[in-house]
Write a protein that holds these residues in place. Structure first.
Motif, PDB file in Angstrom:
ATOM      1  N   ALA A  43     -20.894   0.424 -27.744  1.00  0.00           N
ATOM      2  CA  ALA A  43     -20.332   1.627 -28.377  1.00  0.00           C
ATOM      3  C   ALA A  43     -20.883   1.881 -29.771  1.00  0.00           C
ATOM      4  N   CYS A  44     -22.174   1.594 -29.982  1.00  0.00           N
ATOM      5  CA  CYS A  44     -22.698   1.803 -31.331  1.00  0.00           C
ATOM      6  C   CYS A  44     -22.991   3.276 -31.620  1.00  0.00           C
ATOM      7  N   LEU A  45     -23.133   4.098 -30.592  1.00  0.00           N
ATOM      8  CA  LEU A  45     -23.246   5.537 -30.811  1.00  0.00           C
ATOM      9  C   LEU A  45     -21.895   6.188 -30.498  1.00  0.00           C
ATOM     10  N   GLY A  46     -21.097   6.376 -31.505  1.00  0.00           N
ATOM     11  CA  GLY A  46     -19.810   7.043 -31.328  1.00  0.00           C
ATOM     12  C   GLY A  46     -18.598   6.154 -31.443  1.00  0.00           C
ATOM     13  N   GLY A  47     -18.793   4.843 -31.529  1.00  0.00           N
ATOM     14  CA  GLY A  47     -17.669   3.949 -31.736  1.00  0.00           C
ATOM     15  C   GLY A  47     -16.914   3.611 -30.462  1.00  0.00           C
ATOM     16  N   TYR A  48     -16.095   2.569 -30.566  1.00  0.00           N
ATOM     17  CA  TYR A  48     -15.318   2.076 -29.444  1.00  0.00           C
ATOM     18  C   TYR A  48     -13.943   2.751 -29.438  1.00  0.00           C
ATOM     19  N   LEU A  49     -13.057   2.284 -28.579  1.00  0.00           N
ATOM     20  CA  LEU A  49     -11.673   2.749 -28.566  1.00  0.00           C
ATOM     21  C   LEU A  49     -10.952   2.173 -29.773  1.00  0.00           C
ATOM     22  N   ARG A  67      -7.544  12.502 -26.127  1.00  0.00           N
ATOM     23  CA  ARG A  67      -7.326  12.019 -27.475  1.00  0.00           C
ATOM     24  C   ARG A  67      -8.656  11.814 -28.183  1.00  0.00           C
ATOM     25  N   SER A  68      -8.579  11.366 -29.418  1.00  0.00           N
ATOM     26  CA  SER A  68      -9.784  11.198 -30.222  1.00  0.00           C
ATOM     27  C   SER A  68     -10.541   9.950 -29.776  1.00  0.00           C
ATOM     28  N   GLY A  69     -11.494  10.130 -28.890  1.00  0.00           N
ATOM     29  CA  GLY A  69     -12.291   9.023 -28.385  1.00  0.00           C
ATOM     30  C   GLY A  69     -13.746   9.235 -28.722  1.00  0.00           C
ATOM     31  N   PRO A  70     -14.610   8.340 -28.273  1.00  0.00           N
ATOM     32  CA  PRO A  70     -16.037   8.491 -28.546  1.00  0.00           C
ATOM     33  C   PRO A  70     -16.623   9.691 -27.820  1.00  0.00           C
ATOM     34  N   ASN A 219     -22.522  -7.807 -31.117  1.00  0.00           N
ATOM     35  CA  ASN A 219     -21.093  -7.492 -31.201  1.00  0.00           C
ATOM     36  C   ASN A 219     -20.831  -6.570 -32.381  1.00  0.00           C
ATOM     37  N   GLN A 220     -19.763  -5.808 -32.246  1.00  0.00           N
ATOM     38  CA  GLN A 220     -19.271  -5.065 -33.399  1.00  0.00           C
ATOM     39  C   GLN A 220     -18.735  -6.055 -34.431  1.00  0.00           C
ATOM     40  N   ALA A 221     -18.719  -5.641 -35.693  1.00  0.00           N
ATOM     41  CA  ALA A 221     -18.156  -6.435 -36.778  1.00  0.00           C
ATOM     42  C   ALA A 221     -17.237  -5.525 -37.595  1.00  0.00           C
ATOM     43  N   GLY A 222     -16.436  -6.106 -38.444  1.00  0.00           N
ATOM     44  CA  GLY A 222     -15.521  -5.307 -39.252  1.00  0.00           C
ATOM     45  C   GLY A 222     -14.324  -4.843 -38.438  1.00  0.00           C
ATOM     46  N   THR A 223     -13.806  -3.685 -38.780  1.00  0.00           N
ATOM     47  CA  THR A 223     -12.605  -3.176 -38.112  1.00  0.00           C
ATOM     48  C   THR A 223     -12.819  -1.745 -37.639  1.00  0.00           C
ATOM     49  N   PHE A 224     -12.025  -1.368 -36.632  1.00  0.00           N
ATOM     50  CA  PHE A 224     -11.994   0.011 -36.150  1.00  0.00           C
ATOM     51  C   PHE A 224     -10.630   0.225 -35.516  1.00  0.00           C
ATOM     52  N   GLY A 225      -9.886   1.220 -36.018  1.00  0.00           N
ATOM     53  CA  GLY A 225      -8.531   1.432 -35.532  1.00  0.00           C
ATOM     54  C   GLY A 225      -7.706   0.175 -35.747  1.00  0.00           C
ATOM     55  N   SER A 226      -7.067  -0.320 -34.690  1.00  0.00           N
ATOM     56  CA  SER A 226      -6.261  -1.537 -34.795  1.00  0.00           C
ATOM     57  C   SER A 226      -7.040  -2.797 -34.463  1.00  0.00           C
ATOM     58  N   LEU A 227      -8.338  -2.659 -34.214  1.00  0.00           N
ATOM     59  CA  LEU A 227      -9.142  -3.793 -33.773  1.00  0.00           C
ATOM     60  C   LEU A 227      -9.930  -4.418 -34.916  1.00  0.00           C
ATOM     61  N   ARG A 228      -9.962  -5.752 -34.932  1.00  0.00           N
ATOM     62  CA  ARG A 228     -10.760  -6.514 -35.888  1.00  0.00           C
ATOM     63  C   ARG A 228     -11.772  -7.311 -35.072  1.00  0.00           C
TER      64      ARG A 228
END
Length: 291
Positions: A43-49, A67-70, A219-228
């Motif tokens: 999900a690097c183009l547009g982000g994950y859930l 809803r606001s998704g990728p 892998n993704q790093a950092g945070t997005f929404g409620s996910l770390r």
């Protein structure tokens, strides 16, 4: 012949322009270092859930997708063509939300400047993801300038059959891209000690060792929404040894690997694929008695 393989731990969100800038920076460095393959996160183009398995995930697939998704991207659309232009002769693996017409898919794409080389739609879906994406159904290897590779996404790595299927199809390198978060309950204050980070690492090493392949995990790093996210991008050799690792921070794990020599050495005394006994594995395709 040695090939530089690189796996990225980085934070990608909804902003496509920011994503392109990050990808351009990473690819400039990759080309300067002679990298043959670079794996970007799921999900690097547009982000994950923004969440998984929470109250926010309730509802039907249709309401969830409203809803606001990728953004849903086409495989032949301008977004991937822009990455192809940046890739040039580097094999790039990245994750998108694929526009499949009536369905959306969580998809990994391998490409170079010459076009798309291979596509994998995520097969195994964690809590809530089925409300946003349809599931894929195959694990197929394909040829690339760095050799025959297989793709998988995040939760796919928890299922040994997934990597084994690609290995049996001739994959010498398996690229596993993720948006793998830390634990949602009893989370560790130190992310490096998080139990979900430990599982992520164990799966990466086990899948490389049991299939005697080179494993490249982003892998993704950092945070997005409620996910770390736990980061921990790595390159693992066919003996299960970690050749490069970013830890939980953003970064690039890169290793120069003679893939054929490494596989030959690993398979000289033990050949996990050749020595299989499929005649006794019938239980693998039967429903468990206590599901």
């Amino acid at each position: 012949m040695r090939t530089r393989l690189a796996a990225v731990a980085e934070n990608f969100g909804r902003d496509l322009d920011a994503a392109y800038a990050t990808i351009d920076r990473l690819l400039r460095r990759a080309r300067a270092e002679g990298t043959g393959l670079i794996a970007l996160p799921e999900a690097c183009l547009g982000g994950y859930l923004s969440s998984l398995g929470s109250a926010e995930d309730r509802g039907t697939a249709e309401t969830r997708r409203q809803r606001s998704g990728p953004p849903a991207l086409a495989l032949d659309g301008p977004e991937l063509r822009r990455v192809q232009e940046m890739a040039r002769d580097v094999v790039v693996v990245l994750g998108i939300c694929e526009d499949g017409g009536t369905d959306r898919y969580n998809t990994a794409v391998a490409l170079t400047g010459d076009g798309v080389l291979g596509v994998h739609r995520k097969v195994h879906q964690p809590l809530g993801e089925n409300l946003s994406y349809a599931a894929g159904s195959t694990f197929e290897a394909f040829e690339t300038p760095v050799g025959r590779i297989g793709l998988q996404i995040c939760y796919d790595k928890a299922f040994p059959e997934a990597a084994r299927t690609a290995a049996l199809d001739g994959a010498r390198i398996i690229v596993s891209i993720s948006a793998w978060p830390g634990a949602r309950t009893a989370a560790a204050a130190d992310l490096a000690q998080d139990r979900w980070k430990k599982r992520f690492d164990l799966y990466d090493q086990a899948r490389a060792l049991e299939n005697q392949v080179v494993w490249v995990a982003s892998n993704q790093a950092g945070t997005f929404g409620s996910l770390r996210f736990v980061g921990s991008a790595k390159v693992v050799g066919p003996g299960g040894d970690v050749l490069a690792d970013t830890g939980v921070d953003t970064g690039v794990a890169a290793a120069d690997v003679d893939v054929e020599a490494e596989l030959d050495a690993a398979r000289r005394a033990m050949f996990n694929l050749r020595d299989r006994r499929p005649d006794v594995y019938g239980a693998l395709v039967r429903e468990p008695a206590h599901a």
